[in-house]
Design a protein around this motif. Structure first.
Motif, PDB file in Angstrom:
ATOM      1  N   ASN A  65      20.958  38.616  -7.747  1.00 35.78           N
ATOM      2  CA  ASN A  65      21.877  38.491  -7.208  1.00 35.78           C
ATOM      3  C   ASN A  65      21.582  37.571  -6.001  1.00 35.78           C
ATOM      4  O   ASN A  65      23.206  36.802  -5.859  1.00 35.78           O
ATOM      5  CB  ASN A  65      22.345  39.890  -7.059  1.00 35.78           C
ATOM      6  CG  ASN A  65      23.038  40.230  -8.163  1.00 35.78           C
ATOM      7  OD1 ASN A  65      23.698  39.888  -7.938  1.00 35.78           O
ATOM      8  ND2 ASN A  65      23.004  41.644  -8.932  1.00 35.78           N
ATOM      9  N   SER A  94      21.447  33.820  -6.569  1.00 37.88           N
ATOM     10  CA  SER A  94      22.620  33.461  -6.577  1.00 37.88           C
ATOM     11  C   SER A  94      23.939  32.826  -5.415  1.00 37.88           C
ATOM     12  O   SER A  94      24.559  32.777  -5.596  1.00 37.88           O
ATOM     13  CB  SER A  94      23.345  34.342  -8.027  1.00 37.88           C
ATOM     14  OG  SER A  94      24.676  34.786  -8.078  1.00 37.88           O
ATOM     15  N   ASN A  95      23.888  34.065  -4.779  1.00 36.12           N
ATOM     16  CA  ASN A  95      24.294  34.364  -2.999  1.00 36.12           C
ATOM     17  C   ASN A  95      23.685  33.130  -2.871  1.00 36.12           C
ATOM     18  O   ASN A  95      24.814  32.647  -2.113  1.00 36.12           O
ATOM     19  CB  ASN A  95      24.283  35.798  -2.341  1.00 36.12           C
ATOM     20  CG  ASN A  95      25.092  36.528  -3.808  1.00 36.12           C
ATOM     21  OD1 ASN A  95      26.310  36.554  -4.109  1.00 36.12           O
ATOM     22  ND2 ASN A  95      25.372  37.437  -2.727  1.00 36.12           N
ATOM     23  N   LYS A 120      25.271  29.943  -4.244  1.00 26.83           N
ATOM     24  CA  LYS A 120      26.845  29.862  -4.653  1.00 26.83           C
ATOM     25  C   LYS A 120      27.501  29.825  -3.374  1.00 26.83           C
ATOM     26  O   LYS A 120      28.810  28.541  -3.213  1.00 26.83           O
ATOM     27  CB  LYS A 120      27.904  31.224  -4.506  1.00 26.83           C
ATOM     28  CG  LYS A 120      28.435  31.475  -5.515  1.00 26.83           C
ATOM     29  CD  LYS A 120      28.905  32.364  -6.294  1.00 26.83           C
ATOM     30  CE  LYS A 120      28.620  33.624  -5.654  1.00 26.83           C
ATOM     31  NZ  LYS A 120      29.840  34.903  -6.647  1.00 26.83           N
ATOM     32  N   GLY A 178      28.644  42.806  -6.736  1.00 21.89           N
ATOM     33  CA  GLY A 178      26.597  41.789  -6.124  1.00 21.89           C
ATOM     34  C   GLY A 178      25.697  42.641  -5.132  1.00 21.89           C
ATOM     35  O   GLY A 178      25.247  43.080  -6.023  1.00 21.89           O
TER      36      GLY A 178
HETATM   37 MG    MG Z   1      27.050  37.245  -5.277  1.00 25.03          MG
END
Ligand code: MG
Ligand code: ATP
Length: 508
Positions: free
Chosen positions: A407, A410-411, A414, A471
């Motif tokens: 998580n 991914s942040n 992203k 998330g």
């Molecule tokens: Mg996230």
């Protein structure tokens, strides 16, 4: 004067006639001979004894004997008057119809020249009412005594002015912890037994006004131990004596307090679970709103790609077919990811997450996780670096740690542009695993930072990047579950750094 009266008047001297008239008018009069045989009775005598003159004259006084007085009483009477001495006393008699009456009696012996009685004059007055009143009073006093000493509840009586105890029954002696009634009467004082003696004095004032008072008060036994007492205090009609009936209600009060705490606690629990229920409901309705909005784009993509695919299957344009098949797969994956997040969160909330604890090499685990992530996120092409210091073996939940890391990674990926660096460093000491994930992305505006761990919350600068805002909530819940902590620092356009602290050994 009628003829009989005239005859009487003649027979007696003038003065004597009036003495007799006065005597007869106000009294019950009888005259007997020296043996006690009735020779004369007046009308009052007949009225009270309910016998006629004829029935009485020639009879002995035994005719009206009630049997109440002992034999010696009459022996004494006869001995007195027999010696020529006036006898005075109260006699209980029985009338012809069996009713009882009391007479205050004076018997005057008439003496001859030898000082021997030759007749007796008995003057009586009716004292029945007074005697019966006294008897009733005595009986009620006896009854009261009985109640007082046989009562199972403690009773005290006090002098209304001095507050000194004048009477106490056995339960009262026991209640205050005294040896005996005398011990209590001698030693009882307000200071020793009332926690608030001044309040007691105030109560007395109220009692003098209202006659009585009911009150629960804190009291002390002889040994100083405290107890709660429900008291009923009453002042007598003459305002001289206070009677106090006491009831030890310590256990009731304790029980009541316990009950109240329980009620408060249950109410809190109930309101807690109501809040939780409401939160869940809110979240569900939020999800419905969110899903209807968020699902629209991928579903539309799937729909349009599917219809385009249909066309391309006819002209068999392989490149376009695979492009649209990829779009469908990615949209479905996205929808699945959202649904999975939701289910995970729901499970975390309900405490339904079960996990295994394994011993493993932490550095190996990190490398594996980063590889896995790179597979997923190769589109973004950030540069990931990893370093570790300290111990290696840990005992934790692989599943949970991986979820947390994926998580956060991914942040980081992203919210950073392609080619930016993501720096991961970990360290382990005796007790704690520390994980740092640092990116050089868009950062989080200060005003959004506080709400970051709230469901669906997304920072103002991230709105055009796909995400649901779940998330970090999942991360936070997982971290709490394994008794760790999470924090971050961030600056807009410079980057963000998340720091995790997790127990090295999971406590079972
Ligand atoms: Mg996230
Ligand atoms: P998803 O549920 O798919 O993860 P999301 O990424 O929007 O959606 P969170 O992971 O909970 O949701 O993050 C919440 C918000 O916090 C993000 O929308 C973003 O605004 C901000 N955020 C989180 N991590 C970073 C980061 N590394 N850099 C910048 N902003 C971040």
């Amino acid at each position: 004067m009628n003829p009989k009266e005239k005859a009487d008047f003649k027979a007696l001297s003038n003065d004597n006639y009036y003495y007799k008239t006065a005597l007869d008018a106000g009294n019950i009069v009888a005259i007997t001979d020296e043996k006690g045989t009735i020779q004369y009775v007046n009308d009052n005598f007949c009225k009270i004894s309910k016998y006629t003159k004829e029935e009485l004259i020639g009879q002995n006084h035994r005719i009206i004997n009630s049997g109440y007085h002992p034999h010696t009483f009459f022996i004494n009477l006869w001995q007195t008057i027999g010696r020529g001495i006036i006898w005075k006393g109260e006699i209980k008699n029985r009338a012809k119809d069996g009713t009882i009456y009391w007479v205050d009696t004076t018997i005057v012996p008439f003496l001859n020249e030898k000082k021997k009685p030759y007749k007796y004059l008995a003057i009586r007055s009716d004292i029945t009412e007074r005697k019966l009143g006294i008897e009733a009073l005595k009986k009620s006093e006896e009854r009261y005594r009985d109640i007082f000493s046989n009562a199972l509840v403690p009773i005290l009586t006090m002098d209304a002015t001095t507050s000194k105890v004048t009477e106490v029954n056995n339960p009262g002696v026991a209640l205050f912890g005294y040896e005996s009634k005398d011990d209590l009467i001698k030693n009882f004082d307000l200071k020793t037994h009332y926690v608030h003696p001044i309040e007691f004095k105030k109560n007395i004032l109220i009692i003098f006004e209202n006659g009585e008072l009911r009150k629960t008060q804190h009291m002390k036994k002889k040994d100083g131990s405290l107890f709660w007492c429900s008291t009923f205090i009453k002042l007598n009609a003459e305002k001289t004596t206070i009677q106090i009936i006491l009831l030890d209600v310590t256990s009731q009060i304790a029980f009541q307090e316990e009950l109240e705490t329980q009620v408060t606690q249950r109410t809190l629990e109930l309101s807690d679970s109501l809040t939780r229920e409401k939160e869940l409901n809110d979240m569900k309705s939020e999800f419905v709103g969110f899903a209807s909005h968020e699902f629209r784009t991928p579903l539309a993509t799937i729909l349009s790609s599917a219809s385009i695919l249909k066309k391309h299957t006819e002209d068999s344009n392989q490149e376009n077919i695979s492009k649209h098949l990829n779009r469908i797969t990615s949209s479905v994956n996205h929808l699945t990811a959202i649904l999975n997040d939701f289910l995970t969160l729901e499970k975390l909330r309900k405490g339904f997450v079960d996990f295994e604890i394994n011993e493993f090499n932490f550095s190996d685990f990190m490398k594996e996780t980063i590889n896995e992530f790179e597979e997923l996120a190769k589109i973004n092409k950030q540069i990931i670096s990893y370093s570790h210091s300290g111990e290696l073996n840990v005992s934790q939940s692989v599943k949970i740690l991986k979820n947390i890391l994926l998580n956060l990674l991914s942040n980081a990926s992203k919210y950073s542009e392609n080619g930016k660096k993501i720096i991961i460093s970990t360290s382990i000491n005796e007790t704690t695993i520390t994980i740092n994930i640092q990116d050089h992305g868009i950062g989080i505006p200060l005003k959004d930072q506080k709400k970051l761990f709230t469901e669906f919350y997304r920072a103002s600068n991230a709105r055009n990047i796909q995400g649901t805002g779940l998330g970090l909530v999942i991360v936070k819940n997982y971290v709490t579950l394994i008794e760790g902590s999470i924090s971050f620092t961030s600056e807009v356009n410079k980057g963000t750094e998340f720091t995790l602290s997790i127990p090295r050994y999971h406590s079972e």
